[in-house]
Structure formats: C-alpha cells, structure tokens
Design an enzyme around this catalytic site. Sequence first.
Site, mmCIF file in Angstrom:
data_model
loop_
_atom_site.group_PDB
_atom_site.id
_atom_site.type_symbol
_atom_site.label_atom_id
_atom_site.label_comp_id
_atom_site.label_asym_id
_atom_site.label_seq_id
_atom_site.Cartn_x
_atom_site.Cartn_y
_atom_site.Cartn_z
ATOM 1 N N SER A 164 0.878 -1.176 0.000
ATOM 2 C CA SER A 164 0.000 0.000 0.000
ATOM 3 C C SER A 164 0.910 1.219 0.000
ATOM 4 C CB SER A 164 -0.867 -0.021 1.270
ATOM 5 O OG SER A 164 -1.361 1.273 1.554
ATOM 6 N N TYR A 176 -8.787 12.314 5.497
ATOM 7 C CA TYR A 176 -9.907 11.789 6.304
ATOM 8 C C TYR A 176 -10.630 12.888 7.078
ATOM 9 C CZ TYR A 176 -7.101 7.810 5.032
ATOM 10 O OH TYR A 176 -6.387 6.896 4.299
HETATM 11 N N1 LIG Z 1 -8.678 -0.905 -1.814
HETATM 12 C C1 LIG Z 1 -7.657 -0.061 -1.798
HETATM 13 O O1 LIG Z 1 -7.824 1.143 -2.045
HETATM 14 C C2 LIG Z 1 -6.270 -0.541 -1.481
HETATM 15 C C3 LIG Z 1 -5.223 0.366 -1.536
HETATM 16 C C4 LIG Z 1 -3.937 -0.074 -1.256
HETATM 17 C C5 LIG Z 1 -3.721 -1.383 -0.919
HETATM 18 N N2 LIG Z 1 -4.772 -2.252 -0.846
HETATM 19 C C6 LIG Z 1 -4.472 -3.639 -0.495
HETATM 20 O O2 LIG Z 1 -5.064 -4.478 -1.469
HETATM 21 C C7 LIG Z 1 -5.427 -5.725 -0.878
HETATM 22 C C8 LIG Z 1 -6.885 -6.031 -1.169
HETATM 23 O O3 LIG Z 1 -7.657 -4.948 -0.706
HETATM 24 P P1 LIG Z 1 -9.211 -4.821 -1.024
HETATM 25 O O4 LIG Z 1 -9.509 -3.374 -1.091
HETATM 26 O O5 LIG Z 1 -9.602 -5.700 -2.148
HETATM 27 O O6 LIG Z 1 -9.802 -5.363 0.355
HETATM 28 P P2 LIG Z 1 -11.165 -6.156 0.639
HETATM 29 O O7 LIG Z 1 -11.438 -5.948 2.088
HETATM 30 O O8 LIG Z 1 -12.200 -5.802 -0.359
HETATM 31 O O9 LIG Z 1 -10.721 -7.672 0.406
HETATM 32 C C9 LIG Z 1 -9.878 -8.340 1.272
HETATM 33 C C10 LIG Z 1 -10.283 -9.797 1.291
HETATM 34 O O10 LIG Z 1 -9.368 -10.490 2.168
HETATM 35 C C11 LIG Z 1 -10.111 -11.442 2.892
HETATM 36 N N3 LIG Z 1 -9.404 -11.790 4.136
HETATM 37 C C12 LIG Z 1 -9.282 -11.035 5.248
HETATM 38 N N4 LIG Z 1 -8.622 -11.706 6.194
HETATM 39 C C13 LIG Z 1 -8.310 -12.909 5.661
HETATM 40 C C14 LIG Z 1 -7.639 -14.049 6.157
HETATM 41 N N5 LIG Z 1 -7.191 -14.108 7.420
HETATM 42 N N6 LIG Z 1 -7.471 -15.108 5.339
HETATM 43 C C15 LIG Z 1 -7.951 -15.086 4.066
HETATM 44 N N7 LIG Z 1 -8.624 -14.038 3.555
HETATM 45 C C16 LIG Z 1 -8.806 -12.964 4.342
HETATM 46 C C17 LIG Z 1 -11.457 -10.789 3.155
HETATM 47 O O11 LIG Z 1 -12.462 -11.756 3.432
HETATM 48 C C18 LIG Z 1 -11.693 -10.018 1.854
HETATM 49 O O12 LIG Z 1 -12.489 -10.748 0.932
HETATM 50 C C19 LIG Z 1 -5.095 -5.599 0.610
HETATM 51 O O13 LIG Z 1 -3.836 -6.176 0.825
HETATM 52 C C20 LIG Z 1 -5.044 -4.099 0.826
HETATM 53 O O14 LIG Z 1 -4.202 -3.766 1.909
HETATM 54 C C21 LIG Z 1 -6.041 -1.859 -1.112
#
Ligand SMILES: NC(=O)c1ccc[n+]([C@@H]2O[C@H](COP(=O)([O-])OP(=O)(O)OC[C@H]3O[C@@H](n4cnc5c(N)ncnc54)[C@H](O)[C@@H]3O)[C@@H](O)[C@H]2O)c1
Length: 279
Positions: A164, A176
Amino acid sequence: MPQAAAIHPSLSVANKVILLTGAYGLIGKTLSHAFLQQGAHVVLADRDETKKAPVQAELAPRYPHEQFLCHELDITNEESCAAVVRVAVEKFGKIDVLINNAAIDAKFDKEHSDDINPSRFEHYPSDLLKQSLEVNLTGTVVMTQYACRQMLMQGSGNIINVASTYSVVAPNQNLYDFGEGVKQFKPIDYIASKSFIPNFTRYVATFYAHEGIRCNAIVPHGIFNNHGEAFLANFANLSPLGRMCNREELIGPFTFLASDASSYMTGSVLTVDGGWTAW
Ligand SMILES: NC(=O)c1ccc[n+]([C@@H]2O[C@H](COP(=O)([O-])OP(=O)(O)OC[C@H]3O[C@@H](n4cnc5c(N)ncnc54)[C@H](O)[C@@H]3O)[C@@H](O)[C@H]2O)c1
C-alpha cells in the site's frame, strides 16, 4: 503498412496457475476475472465463506469450471494455508504464482469509542493492532512459507505481495478530514502491518534468488469503490493525477508481474498510486 498490433508473448499468463488470497474482495474479484479472461488457472482463496456462492455464481457462466477453484482460506491458520496449497496442486498440478492480497484494514467499533477518539495514535486499541498484525504480517508470512515449500519442489515460483502507499509513506490525515463531527484518522494498525510488506518482499526475493523463486510487491492506492463526495474531493486535491484509481487500472501491473515479462525483476516494489508518493 504498419503491422497489426500484437501483445508480446512474454506478457501472457495463459495456463499459469495463480493462487490468489483475499480473492472475494474488491481487488481480488477484479484480478480473478482478469486472469481467467487471459487463460490462467485461478485458485480463489478467501476467509469469508458468505461471499463464496455469489462469486462462484458470477464466474461459473463465464469461465469453464476446469479453470478455477474457490477454496476457504484463513491465512492466520497454518492448516488452512497447507490445505489450500494441497488442493491447488491436486487440481492444477502446480502453483506458478502466489498473490498475497488478503489483508484487513481494522475499523474501531462503538466498544472502542467512549469519550476518546480511538483513531488517534495515542488511543488506538492495542487489540486491534495485534489483530491486524496477525493477518497482514504473520498470515502473509505463513501463507508464503507454505507456497514456497511447493515452489521449491517445482524449482520455480513467483510471489506478488500487495502493499500500500502506507507501506512507504505516512497517511496524509487531511484525506480523512470531512469537516464535520468527530475527526477521523487513519490508524496505526494498517500502517504498522503494511510497512512490513516491501522489506518482506526483499527478504523473500534475496533468500530464494538462487532457487527459482522470485518475489515482488505492488503498491496500489485509493481504489474507487463508491466513496462519498467529501472523500473524493479531498483525494482529488491531494493526488497528483487528481483522482482515485479505477480497479481495472491494476490489471496491467498485476499481469506484468505475474508474467514472464517481469522475469528479471525480483525484490522490486512497483508503485501504482497516481503519483501519491511522488510529492
Ligand atoms: N482498496 C484499496 O484502495 C487498497 C489500496 C492499497 C492497498 N490495498 C491492499 O489491497 C489488498 C486487497 O484490498 P481490497 O480493497 O480488495 O480489500 P477487501 O477488504 O475488499 O478484500 C480483502 C479480502 O481479504 C479477505 N481476508 C481477510 N482476512 C483474511 C484471512 N485471514 N485469510 C484469508 N482471507 C482474508 C477478506 O475476506 C476479503 O475478501 C489488501 O492487501 C489491501 O491492503 C487496497
């Protein structure tokens, strides 16, 4: 006459077996479709079993069932990590790519918000910090360990960690600030657990450099998901590109890292943040 445009074959992920954690989330679902469209085999692994049926219902009419598998995975549970690797290999014979995408972004609840602001650093509850570290740090390590055992037997493997911008810079808390009610802050748990990802990537990359496994990270930022107007306005002001990322804009970078086009890359951190960390 210019030649007809063709995609370089090194960018193909066709027939690669991709194990994707957190597959039922925002980014996970986008990548699952994208990799399946490109002819890869995908193991969709996620902890949230309530999302399994809707995701399967979305995929089933569009892709042959031999091409994908949805499997329960909790990356904080060693047996669960071992099982998903076992099941993936039973169905597809190997794991070419592990994408460590599962993570939590803990939210404080009413229980944690009496008369203090729990999102402030000095009040952030340590139980939520531990919970995030358990998933985002320990879980990512354990999942990677089990995938590496398989990749070592194969003599090849490719790991993509999802970091991230908060893995590399502090949050700009003005993002925020919506100017009404209690001020919210991006809390420390996500920053602490995600900061680990780039150096973990370098650790794994150098550890296995002579054993056929490479490891890179990707740094997404601010994927649009029907955010409110105040957040979008703050984001536009703070982002060099002046907007959030459309989820489809992650497909190219992930495909590149999953493909052989990135074969000379290991230990790299690929930033896809609209310039957020550039100023
Ligand atoms: N969405 C954003 O803007 C953004 C920005 C930067 C980084 N990220 C990173 O991208 C990745 C995905 O983010 P997202 O926005 O799709 O999040 P999201 O919350 O939509 O999806 C995350 C998924 O991980 C699953 N999960 C959580 N804990 C778990 C575990 N212990 N074992 C297996 N699965 C588990 C959840 O059930 C969920 O379906 C993450 O690593 C997040 O840090 C997201």
